[in-house]
Design an enzyme around this catalytic site. Sequence first.
Site, PDB file in Angstrom:
ATOM      1  N   CYS A  94     -29.701  63.199  -4.731  1.00  0.00           N
ATOM      2  CA  CYS A  94     -29.421  63.145  -3.294  1.00  0.00           C
ATOM      3  C   CYS A  94     -28.524  64.336  -2.921  1.00  0.00           C
ATOM      4  O   CYS A  94     -27.539  64.607  -3.616  1.00  0.00           O
ATOM      5  CB  CYS A  94     -28.719  61.836  -2.967  1.00  0.00           C
ATOM      6  SG  CYS A  94     -28.159  61.790  -1.266  1.00  0.00           S
ATOM      7  N   GLU A 124     -23.770  58.038 -11.027  1.00  0.00           N
ATOM      8  CA  GLU A 124     -23.302  59.107 -10.131  1.00  0.00           C
ATOM      9  C   GLU A 124     -21.933  59.608 -10.584  1.00  0.00           C
ATOM     10  O   GLU A 124     -21.687  60.822 -10.643  1.00  0.00           O
ATOM     11  CB  GLU A 124     -23.218  58.578  -8.692  1.00  0.00           C
ATOM     12  CG  GLU A 124     -22.622  59.592  -7.729  1.00  0.00           C
ATOM     13  CD  GLU A 124     -22.100  58.959  -6.452  1.00  0.00           C
ATOM     14  OE1 GLU A 124     -22.720  58.015  -5.935  1.00  0.00           O
ATOM     15  OE2 GLU A 124     -21.046  59.419  -5.964  1.00  0.00           O
ATOM     16  N   SER A 222     -27.003  47.626  -7.984  1.00  0.00           N
ATOM     17  CA  SER A 222     -26.805  48.573  -6.884  1.00  0.00           C
ATOM     18  C   SER A 222     -25.370  48.474  -6.355  1.00  0.00           C
ATOM     19  O   SER A 222     -24.973  47.459  -5.784  1.00  0.00           O
ATOM     20  CB  SER A 222     -27.808  48.253  -5.765  1.00  0.00           C
ATOM     21  OG  SER A 222     -27.358  48.774  -4.544  1.00  0.00           O
ATOM     22  N   SER A 266     -30.795  51.008  -1.489  1.00  0.00           N
ATOM     23  CA  SER A 266     -31.910  51.184  -2.432  1.00  0.00           C
ATOM     24  C   SER A 266     -32.929  50.049  -2.316  1.00  0.00           C
ATOM     25  O   SER A 266     -33.782  49.885  -3.183  1.00  0.00           O
ATOM     26  CB  SER A 266     -31.370  51.272  -3.857  1.00  0.00           C
ATOM     27  OG  SER A 266     -30.502  50.189  -4.125  1.00  0.00           O
TER      28      SER A 266
HETATM   29 FE1  F3S Z   1     -27.512  59.624  -0.948  1.00  0.00          FE
HETATM   30 FE2  F3S Z   1     -25.960  58.091   0.457  1.00  0.00          FE
HETATM   31 FE3  F3S Z   1     -28.289  57.265  -0.241  1.00  0.00          FE
HETATM   32  S1  F3S Z   1     -25.343  59.335  -1.264  1.00  0.00           S
HETATM   33  S2  F3S Z   1     -28.704  58.237  -2.188  1.00  0.00           S
HETATM   34  S3  F3S Z   1     -27.881  58.985   1.156  1.00  0.00           S
HETATM   35  S4  F3S Z   1     -26.437  56.037  -0.214  1.00  0.00           S
END
Ligand code: F3S
Length: 287
Positions: A94, A124, A222, A266
């Site tokens: 991302c 992450e 998640s 997600s």
């Molecule tokens: Fe990126 Fe935020 Fe989704 S960091 S993966 S847009 S929760």
Amino acid sequence: MKILRASEMGFCFGVRRAVEMMEDAVHERGSLVSLGSVVHNPQVVDKLRRDGLEVITDPTQAAEKPVAITAHGVGPDVVEKLQASGVEIIDTTCPIVTRSQQWAKRLAEDGFAVVVFGDPNHKEVRGVIGWASSQVVVYASEEDLGPLPDDFPSRLGVLSQTTETEARFASFVKKLFETNIDRISELRVLNTLCHATTAQQAATMHLADSVTLMIVVGGRDSANTRHLAAVARGCGVETYHVEAAAEIDAAWLADHERVGLTAGASTPDFVIDEVASRLEAIARDQG
Ligand code: F3S
């Protein structure tokens, strides 16, 4: 009984982008391996598996197939291993996570020790730590804060896992400074929180004002889904975190006139829709 949906929920742009990149790659190339789960959602992973995606845990297992780096990103050591093996890399990190990684790298290059607020076992965070090189420490909560490592320089950079809440990060930074004020000559705070996550948290808080029960949908692994559940509970609302519609017990809804529905970044639309349908069916049964 009324079922009310949060105004912001479900796939964030980073997850949608990563899933689409992987779907395109697996269809174009016929085979693809992903370094870890695409996202923390079993239904999304299962669908991609059926399309031909294989999930591996170590870069050495790629066996010459194209390798996808997931939305959570990886550290530079993993990128180097993949590059050394010569496989094609499809990087779906991302862009907001990439920005955190680049900030961590720059802080280290500028002579700052790096403090990361987040879950040290989360993918992450592990990736960001890698970019921060050696002088880095991770705290999962402000309760864990104490004196900083003895070999730390007096210049500190602090950043957060993207899915943390604004309130928790702000409170952590305050306590970090207060606890170590005698050691710190400069404190640089990078706001690495993700807007998509904070918007979902705000929408959950807003919804919590008008319901007495909240159903939060998303993978158990998640982080942002778990944070949404914590936000709802923090508002004093009875809250259940479910991965799928089948987990909902009709007894939870008894005596509730207004039920809230929200979902992590997600969680795909079809899972949210299945949960909404189940809630509506229960509401009809209970009159
Ligand atoms: Fe990126 Fe935020 Fe989704 S960091 S993966 S847009 S929760």
